[in-house]
Design an enzyme around this catalytic site. Structure first.
Site, PDB file in Angstrom:
ATOM      1  N   SER A   1       0.999  -1.326  -0.118  1.00  0.00           N
ATOM      2  CA  SER A   1      -0.015  -0.051  -0.075  1.00  0.00           C
ATOM      3  C   SER A   1       0.787   1.197   0.140  1.00  0.00           C
ATOM      4  CB  SER A   1      -1.110  -0.299   1.215  1.00  0.00           C
ATOM      5  OG  SER A   1      -1.948   1.109   1.201  1.00  0.00           O
TER       6      SER A   1
ATOM      7  N   ASP B   1      -2.649   6.183  -4.008  1.00  0.00           N
ATOM      8  CA  ASP B   1      -1.656   5.594  -3.258  1.00  0.00           C
ATOM      9  C   ASP B   1      -1.199   4.612  -4.393  1.00  0.00           C
ATOM     10  OD1 ASP B   1      -3.621   3.810  -2.846  1.00  0.00           O
ATOM     11  OD2 ASP B   1      -3.052   3.154  -0.928  1.00  0.00           O
TER      12      ASP B   1
ATOM     13  N   ASP C   1      -1.025   1.063  -4.665  1.00  0.00           N
ATOM     14  CA  ASP C   1      -1.909   0.140  -5.231  1.00  0.00           C
ATOM     15  C   ASP C   1      -3.162   0.528  -5.524  1.00  0.00           C
ATOM     16  OD1 ASP C   1      -2.352   0.630  -2.427  1.00  0.00           O
ATOM     17  OD2 ASP C   1      -3.435  -1.575  -2.335  1.00  0.00           O
TER      18      ASP C   1
ATOM     19  N   ASP D   1      -5.805   1.981  -4.008  1.00  0.00           N
ATOM     20  CA  ASP D   1      -7.146   1.887  -3.370  1.00  0.00           C
ATOM     21  C   ASP D   1      -7.561   2.843  -2.371  1.00  0.00           C
ATOM     22  OD1 ASP D   1      -5.185   1.289  -1.189  1.00  0.00           O
ATOM     23  OD2 ASP D   1      -5.896  -0.364  -0.459  1.00  0.00           O
TER      24      ASP D   1
END
Length: 577
Positions: free
Chosen positions: A146, A305, A307, A309
């Protein structure tokens, strides 16, 4: 085995990967570094595992990945139907070793006869969640840490519904992972054998096309409204991550064309070299976007961010500067827009799902539209679990969000989704611009209607073995000696999600909390305020959350600062005792 024994096992393993051998040789200079890398196995928790890259059982490397996948394979064979036929979807982000870890995942699964569907290039977490459902896979794996620093990576597991595993499933998986005895000798198939045996399939653009069509259907605009020229001017930064292509396609397919990408941050970069932290929650991550926003006269800045999400949004204020909205503020704006443009029938069956540390203004807005609110524990896996339950209850999912910049409006994904959130955020910004208002002015209208709900979060980072012990000390101390008052406000109710007790502090009566166990304490205070404490499940941090509400912004701001100062002081006093 002691950590010294485990270290010697690794050092003496002749087939150890060469770059890990070199790192182990370098670590000989520091016994403390060796101990930290080997004193425990990297924790595989309810969401998977996350840690620093490097050699050792407490690090992310091909051996700890293989151990996790071996446990996953054994879990799938024991607890799911036909995992070999259904396969596992795998995606990865822009971090160091992400693609390598994705291939290692396929290699170990292949040894068990389980095929893998691996994205041919890096893709966001929501793409993985959708792919699991679209392909009918038995599970999914996302290689990501993340928004953690560059030296981290992680391994997240998704069930066949496309959501992170709820506690009951996760416990079974964790049991299988922990049962794997030697991470160094786990069997696997070479990549060329996987291809020869049809156990490795590369995911191309077909999944993206299907996903983007569903994102488009989330729009509240008619076909003619989509085709109309848009007034909104947007600056977008993917912060060196995975969202570039999908966010641009998502925005363009509903008619946005004035989109300026921060080119310095458009290319994937595992070092995240232009930011201190690739986290849109951190205002410094918007520095370049703000500079370009002023150049292009942008109405909104959007950032995701690595990734993709989480979504952050910044809006120009009355002084001509950009103000980053909090996760709660953006969530409220999105919620109000969605509910205002939902049918009466959908609102009757509709549900808002939020977490226990997310703004209580969500419930106020939902109630205004006649929509019921459901609270879950922190973590989008609980929101995804509720959405799954709605398939049998007849309830309708309308929106889910958490304060940490996670949002979901379409149930075709079962985790937070920055791509669909970016599209909805820009659509609602266009809506308000046509009314002559910025998002800040729209938010002010909602505050005036519902009350000035303000929230904040503080965190204390305590790394390593000693840090984990100190975090445990904080939580244990407060459980044994709970707050009776904070900043002069009496505590009226205490919720302990570890013992699952809700205690009325005035009468002493108790009732059971109908949620899974989690190490969280929440205190409700007079004046509609609250404080919660929770160790992070993914970072070496303890987090304190605060919420206040009043009919005056000044009063809410004053009270919020008092609560923050008081709790911060008390936590540090505990650590010093």
């Amino acid at each position: 085995m002691t950590w010294q024994d485990t270290y010697q096992k690794w050092v003496s393993y002749e087939s150890l990967e060469e770059h890990l051998k070199l790192q182990l040789a370098e670590m000989k200079k520091s016994e403390e570094a060796i101990e930290d890398a080997f004193y425990k196995d990297l924790t595989f928790g309810t969401g998977g595992m996350r840690g620093m890259l490097g050699p050792g059982t407490n690090r992310m490397n091909i051996y700890t990945i293989r151990k996790a996948v071996e446990g996953l394979a054994n879990y799938l064979i024991k607890h799911t139907t036909n995992p070999q036929g259904k396969g596992v979807a795998v995606s990865y982000d822009s971090r160091y070793m992400s693609k390598e870890f994705a291939i290692e995942t396929a290699k170990v699964l292949g040894k068990h006869g389980i095929k893998s569907y691996v994205f041919s290039n890096l893709h966001p977490t929501p793409s993985l969640s959708y792919a699991v459902r679209h392909l009918g896979a038995a599970a999914g794996v996302m290689i990501t840490a993340s928004h953690n620093p560059p030296e981290y990576n992680g391994f997240k597991v998704y069930n066949e519904d496309g959501g992170q595993m709820p506690p009951a499933q996760a416990e079974q998986l964790i049991k299988e992972v922990n049962a794997v005895e030697n991470e160094l000798t786990i069997p696997y198939l070479p990549e060329h054998v996987l291809k020869e045996q049809g156990l490795l399939h590369w995911i191309g653009e077909e999944v993206d096309h299907a996903y983007l069509e569903l994102v488009k259907r989330l729009s509240r605009w008619t076909t003619s409204e989509i085709e109309q020229p848009k007034e909104l001017n947007i600056v977008f930064t993917p912060l060196h991550g995975t969202s570039h292509d999908l966010v641009l396609k998502g925005l363009r397919q509903i008619g946005f064309d004035a989109i300026h990408v921060v080119q310095e941050q458009a290319k994937p970069d595992p070092d995240f070299s232009t930011v201190d932290s690739p986290n849109p929650e951190e205002h410094q991550a918007f520095t370049m976007a703000m500079e370009q926003g002023l150049i292009y006269g942008a109405d909104v800045l959007i950032g995701t961010d690595p990734d993709a999400d989480r979504l952050g949004v910044a809006v120009k204020d009355s002084n001509g500067s950009y103000q980053v909205l909090t996760g709660n503020q953006l969530g409220i704006l999105m919620l109000d827009y969605i509910l205002a443009h939902s049918t009466e029938e959908d609102r009757k069956k509709g549900r808002l799902i939020k977490t226990i540390v997310t703004t209580e203004m969500g419930q106020a807005v939902a109630s205004h539209y006649g929509v019921e609110t459901i609270n879950t524990l922190t973590g989008f896996k609980f929101i995804g679990e509720k959405i799954k339950q709605f398939e049998s209850t007849g309830e309708k999912f309308l929106f889910g969000f958490e304060e940490s910049y996670g949002y979901l409006a379409g149930d075709f994904v079962r985790d937070k989704d920055a791509v669909q959130a970016a599209v909805i955020a820009c659509e609602l910004a266009e809506y308000w611009k046509r009314k002559g208002k910025t998002l800040l002015e729209a938010l002010e209208e909602l505050y005036e209607l519902h009350g000035y709900y303000l929230e904040d979060m503080l965190s204390l980072t305590l790394k390593g073995k000693d840090g984990a012990e100190r975090i445990a000390k904080i939580m244990e101390h407060i459980r044994l000696a709970p707050f009776n008052e904070i900043a002069g406000l009496p505590v009226t109710l205490m919720e302990d999600y570890q013992s699952l007790e809700r205690i009325n502090m005035k009468s002493g009566t108790k009732e059971t909390i109908q949620l899974p166990q989690e190490n969280v304490l929440k205190f409700y205070l007079d004046k509609n305020s609250w404080v919660a404490l929770r160790p992070s499940g993914t970072e070496p941090k303890v987090k304190y959350y605060f919420g206040v509400s009043s009919h005056s912004r000044i009063e809410s701001e004053r009270l919020l600062e008092q609560l923050k100062a008081e709790v911060n002081h008390r936590v540090h006093t505990i650590l010093e005792s």
